[in-house]
Design a protein around this motif. Structure first.
Motif, short mmCIF file in Angstrom:
data_model
loop_
_atom_site.label_atom_id
_atom_site.label_comp_id
_atom_site.label_asym_id
_atom_site.label_seq_id
_atom_site.Cartn_x
_atom_site.Cartn_y
_atom_site.Cartn_z
N ARG A 165 0.96 -1.43 -0.12
CA ARG A 165 0.05 0.05 -0.04
C ARG A 165 0.73 1.17 0.10
N GLY A 166 2.05 1.02 0.06
CA GLY A 166 2.88 2.22 0.10
C GLY A 166 2.78 2.98 1.43
N ILE A 167 2.66 2.44 2.59
CA ILE A 167 2.32 3.33 4.07
C ILE A 167 3.54 2.87 4.93
N GLU A 168 4.71 2.32 4.44
CA GLU A 168 5.62 2.01 5.30
C GLU A 168 5.97 3.17 6.50
N ARG A 169 6.21 2.62 7.56
CA ARG A 169 6.71 3.54 8.61
C ARG A 169 8.13 2.78 9.28
N PRO A 170 9.31 3.10 8.37
CA PRO A 170 10.53 2.10 8.60
C PRO A 170 10.76 1.94 10.07
#
Length: 244
Positions: free
Chosen positions: A103-108
């Motif tokens: 979804r392109g919502i990474e929170r590294p």
């Protein structure tokens, strides 16, 4: 708005690069098959199934597994609840990061911290529950937790020192470990406690000791190999800095 579909994991690649320049390395026996399943699941999950929901689902299922092992003292049928719990645990643990990437919502930073903190706590809940069952003595169950945490510490340290995040060790990753634990749990149901196989040790005590010893041996071998590799890298960089 239309969003082009992403793969939630690289289907055929050994390496995928994460934020911060850390390279994920995943090459296990079941990697290819598991990736195909994850790639199929990611676009089909409803939007309310967020990475956080999946992470907490995995942790909750670890608690259910541990409690089921403890309750098997009173009725071995609880072992089947533990078996079901492993499937739920795989679903949550394998998909949380995959869904975030798709979804392109990474929170590294947050995702890395929460996900792996829950992994360590979940391992204690599951294997600690085994130690409360009549099948494995707590001392030997905790040896398994120690072996797992040593490998986890190696993974986290290598990500910082070497820029590589190894999800598998010797061709074995979290999914293979879950498959082994499911097989072990089913064996416990049909075999019973089987105490005093070797002196005071039961059959499943021996299994726990063997698995813990194997994990510790893998940790020590990887420690020695990686230490030499990092020492050579530091030496090359130091020589390069002097000659520039």
């Amino acid at each position: 708005p239309h969003r082009p579909q992403r793969r939630c994991s690289d289907r055929m690649k050994r390496h995928t690069t994460e934020s911060g320049g850390v390279t994920r390395i995943q090459q296990s026996v079941l990697t290819r098959s598991e990736r195909a399943v994850l790639n199929w699941l990611c676009p089909r999950l409803p939007q309310w199934v967020t990475p956080d929901v999946l992470t907490w689902l995995a942790l909750f299922s670890a608690l259910v597994i541990g409690v089921s092992y403890a309750l098997s003292t009173f009725d071995p049928a609880w072992l089947w609840v533990a078996v079901g719990g492993y499937f739920v645990h795989w679903f949550g643990d394998s998909l949380d990061g995959s869904v975030a990437r798709w979804r392109g919502i990474e929170r590294p930073r947050y995702g890395y911290f929460i996900d792996h903190s829950c992994d360590c706590l979940g391992s204690l809940l599951m294997v600690g529950g085994l130690g409360l069952s009549p099948y494995i003595t707590m001392n030997y169950a905790l040896l398994g937790v120690i072996g797992y945490l040593l490998l986890a510490a190696y993974t986290f340290l290598l990500a910082k020192a070497g820029g590589e995040f190894e999800l598998t060790h010797g061709g074995v990753g979290p999914t293979e470990i879950r498959v082994f634990l499911v097989a072990l749990t089913i064996s416990m149901y049909f075999a019973g406690p089987m105490a005093n196989v070797l002196g005071p040790l039961g059959l499943f005590d021996l299994v726990a000791i063997g698995v813990a010893g194997l994990m510790m041996a893998v940790f020590l071998v990887q420690l020695a190999v990686t230490a030499r590799k990092l020492a050579r890298r530091d030496h090359r960089e130091r020589v390069g800095a002097i000659t520039r």
